[in-house]
Design an enzyme around this catalytic site. Sequence first.
Site, PDB file in Angstrom:
ATOM      1  N   ASN A 116     -45.985  30.094  83.544  1.00 26.42           N
ATOM      2  CA  ASN A 116     -46.107  31.551  83.641  1.00 26.42           C
ATOM      3  C   ASN A 116     -45.340  31.983  84.887  1.00 26.42           C
ATOM      4  O   ASN A 116     -45.776  31.714  86.006  1.00 26.42           O
ATOM      5  CB  ASN A 116     -47.593  31.921  83.753  1.00 26.42           C
ATOM      6  CG  ASN A 116     -47.804  33.402  84.002  1.00 26.42           C
ATOM      7  OD1 ASN A 116     -46.870  34.190  83.938  1.00 26.42           O
ATOM      8  ND2 ASN A 116     -49.042  33.782  84.295  1.00 26.42           N
ATOM      9  N   TRP A 117     -44.202  32.617  84.667  1.00 24.48           N
ATOM     10  CA  TRP A 117     -43.366  33.010  85.807  1.00 24.48           C
ATOM     11  C   TRP A 117     -43.897  34.264  86.504  1.00 24.48           C
ATOM     12  O   TRP A 117     -43.392  34.637  87.558  1.00 24.48           O
ATOM     13  CB  TRP A 117     -41.917  33.240  85.336  1.00 24.48           C
ATOM     14  CG  TRP A 117     -41.140  31.963  85.192  1.00 24.48           C
ATOM     15  CD1 TRP A 117     -41.639  30.682  85.125  1.00 24.48           C
ATOM     16  CD2 TRP A 117     -39.710  31.840  85.120  1.00 24.48           C
ATOM     17  NE1 TRP A 117     -40.617  29.783  85.003  1.00 24.48           N
ATOM     18  CE2 TRP A 117     -39.420  30.451  84.999  1.00 24.48           C
ATOM     19  CE3 TRP A 117     -38.652  32.745  85.123  1.00 24.48           C
ATOM     20  CZ2 TRP A 117     -38.108  29.970  84.896  1.00 24.48           C
ATOM     21  CZ3 TRP A 117     -37.352  32.263  85.027  1.00 24.48           C
ATOM     22  CH2 TRP A 117     -37.090  30.890  84.920  1.00 24.48           C
ATOM     23  N   LYS A 118     -44.867  34.936  85.897  1.00 22.16           N
ATOM     24  CA  LYS A 118     -45.420  36.163  86.480  1.00 22.16           C
ATOM     25  C   LYS A 118     -44.261  37.128  86.815  1.00 22.16           C
ATOM     26  O   LYS A 118     -43.296  37.181  86.066  1.00 22.16           O
ATOM     27  CB  LYS A 118     -46.293  35.831  87.700  1.00 22.16           C
ATOM     28  CG  LYS A 118     -47.338  34.760  87.356  1.00 22.16           C
ATOM     29  CD  LYS A 118     -48.361  34.555  88.422  1.00 22.16           C
ATOM     30  CE  LYS A 118     -49.348  33.479  87.974  1.00 22.16           C
ATOM     31  NZ  LYS A 118     -50.473  33.306  88.879  1.00 22.16           N
ATOM     32  N   HIS A 129     -54.663  37.444  81.230  1.00 21.98           N
ATOM     33  CA  HIS A 129     -54.561  36.753  82.517  1.00 21.98           C
ATOM     34  C   HIS A 129     -55.400  37.508  83.553  1.00 21.98           C
ATOM     35  O   HIS A 129     -55.494  38.729  83.500  1.00 21.98           O
ATOM     36  CB  HIS A 129     -53.095  36.689  82.963  1.00 21.98           C
ATOM     37  CG  HIS A 129     -52.885  35.761  84.115  1.00 21.98           C
ATOM     38  ND1 HIS A 129     -53.202  36.117  85.410  1.00 21.98           N
ATOM     39  CD2 HIS A 129     -52.441  34.480  84.174  1.00 21.98           C
ATOM     40  CE1 HIS A 129     -52.945  35.091  86.212  1.00 21.98           C
ATOM     41  NE2 HIS A 129     -52.480  34.085  85.489  1.00 21.98           N
ATOM     42  N   GLU A 181     -54.797  38.344  86.434  1.00 19.11           N
ATOM     43  CA  GLU A 181     -54.051  39.384  87.148  1.00 19.11           C
ATOM     44  C   GLU A 181     -53.947  40.655  86.304  1.00 19.11           C
ATOM     45  O   GLU A 181     -53.928  41.762  86.841  1.00 19.11           O
ATOM     46  CB  GLU A 181     -52.675  38.829  87.553  1.00 19.11           C
ATOM     47  CG  GLU A 181     -52.827  37.812  88.685  1.00 19.11           C
ATOM     48  CD  GLU A 181     -51.817  36.680  88.668  1.00 19.11           C
ATOM     49  OE1 GLU A 181     -50.763  36.813  88.018  1.00 19.11           O
ATOM     50  OE2 GLU A 181     -52.091  35.648  89.310  1.00 19.11           O
ATOM     51  N   GLU A 230     -58.626  29.468  83.706  1.00 19.42           N
ATOM     52  CA  GLU A 230     -58.002  29.644  85.014  1.00 19.42           C
ATOM     53  C   GLU A 230     -59.010  30.267  85.976  1.00 19.42           C
ATOM     54  O   GLU A 230     -59.165  31.495  86.013  1.00 19.42           O
ATOM     55  CB  GLU A 230     -56.785  30.573  84.901  1.00 19.42           C
ATOM     56  CG  GLU A 230     -55.714  30.070  83.963  1.00 19.42           C
ATOM     57  CD  GLU A 230     -54.344  30.653  84.289  1.00 19.42           C
ATOM     58  OE1 GLU A 230     -53.424  29.869  84.479  1.00 19.42           O
ATOM     59  OE2 GLU A 230     -54.221  31.891  84.389  1.00 19.42           O
ATOM     60  N   GLY A 242     -52.953  30.303  92.697  1.00 16.32           N
ATOM     61  CA  GLY A 242     -52.073  30.581  93.834  1.00 16.32           C
ATOM     62  C   GLY A 242     -52.666  30.249  95.180  1.00 16.32           C
ATOM     63  O   GLY A 242     -52.150  30.666  96.218  1.00 16.32           O
ATOM     64  N   SER A 250     -53.210  26.400  90.483  1.00 19.95           N
ATOM     65  CA  SER A 250     -52.696  25.452  91.483  1.00 19.95           C
ATOM     66  C   SER A 250     -52.398  24.067  90.909  1.00 19.95           C
ATOM     67  O   SER A 250     -52.588  23.061  91.585  1.00 19.95           O
ATOM     68  CB  SER A 250     -53.664  25.352  92.672  1.00 19.95           C
ATOM     69  OG  SER A 250     -53.748  26.602  93.335  1.00 19.95           O
ATOM     70  N   GLY A 281     -48.333  28.267  87.211  1.00 18.58           N
ATOM     71  CA  GLY A 281     -47.693  29.423  87.819  1.00 18.58           C
ATOM     72  C   GLY A 281     -46.556  28.993  88.722  1.00 18.58           C
ATOM     73  O   GLY A 281     -45.455  28.669  88.274  1.00 18.58           O
ATOM     74  N   GLY A 282     -46.827  28.933  90.022  1.00 19.14           N
ATOM     75  CA  GLY A 282     -45.797  28.672  91.025  1.00 19.14           C
ATOM     76  C   GLY A 282     -44.934  27.444  90.723  1.00 19.14           C
ATOM     77  O   GLY A 282     -43.712  27.482  90.894  1.00 19.14           O
TER      78      GLY A 282
HETATM   79  P1  13P Z   1     -50.553  28.956  90.093  1.00 18.71           P
HETATM   80  O1  13P Z   1     -50.160  27.686  89.353  1.00 18.71           O
HETATM   81  O2  13P Z   1     -49.451  29.531  90.906  1.00 18.71           O
HETATM   82  O3  13P Z   1     -51.845  28.766  90.837  1.00 18.71           O
HETATM   83  O4  13P Z   1     -50.845  30.070  88.959  1.00 18.71           O
HETATM   84  C1  13P Z   1     -51.672  29.752  87.892  1.00 18.71           C
HETATM   85  C2  13P Z   1     -51.616  30.865  86.915  1.00 18.71           C
HETATM   86  O5  13P Z   1     -52.133  31.927  87.136  1.00 18.71           O
HETATM   87  C3  13P Z   1     -50.896  30.611  85.649  1.00 18.71           C
HETATM   88  O6  13P Z   1     -51.119  31.631  84.731  1.00 18.71           O
END
Ligand code: 13P
Length: 252
Positions: A9-11, A93, A95, A164, A170, A209, A230-231
């Site tokens: 997920n590149w957000k 998600h 967010e 999640e 993050g 993470s 994510g990251g």
């Molecule tokens: P991180 O891997 O950056 O913690 O993000 C997880 C995430 O929210 C994937 O949707």
Amino acid sequence: MRRKLAAGNWKMNGTAASLDEVRAVAEAHPAPSVDLLLCPPATLIDRMVRAAAGSAIAVGGQDCHAAAAGAHTGDISAAMLTDAGATHVILGHSERRTDHGETDDTVRAKAQAALAEGLVAVVCLGETEAQRDAGETLPVVGRQLAGSLPDAGVTGATLVVAYEPVWAIGTGRVPTLDQIAEVHDVMRAELVGRFGDAGEAIRLLYGGSVKPDNAGEIFATSNVDGALVGGASLAATDFSAVIAALEAAPAA
Ligand code: 13P
């Protein structure tokens, strides 16, 4: 047997230059033994589909509107995602739930729209730190699972669920393997209770993470069929290491 899934997920990250990372992942994994998915911002979907053409990488959106079309400035419909070449969409998600006030009802309506359009819905859920500290993790996750999934059209091929924990996203903090297993086992039991055999076939991803150095142990955990990253999905070297860890993980 459930085929494992490494999803990124590149957000709100990525521009045209980032497509080099996609090409690098594709080159590093020409014939992976797990499914691969990358979900870039909407502006990049069409270009990522073209960059990933001929590879094993599927491309998904990060959200869609529940309605087919209309006066919803800034939003994107499920049909627009398929038109751009996406095959999946992340929904609910944390967010989106926090930044845009999405509720379980909103997420369920979006998931229905996605399934109707032939998209695979990757529905996200997870408790906040306060909810975990209050001992409410299982009831919270149970409520989100019950409320965010559609009743019709759910199979192992149309739906993925991502656990999640909000406090792990993050932050570099990850639940213990026992905590992940506890939630995933409960989700599996609830999905089987509601959907029967389909509930057995739905992939359950862990997200929060996930990094190259912790992916292996997370992927060996009960009812973890992959990750929503994510990251560590932004750089090909990191995502590639996560993919390799998933390929090396024991069968479900
Ligand atoms: P991180 O891997 O950056 O913690 O993000 C997880 C995430 O929210 C994937 O949707």
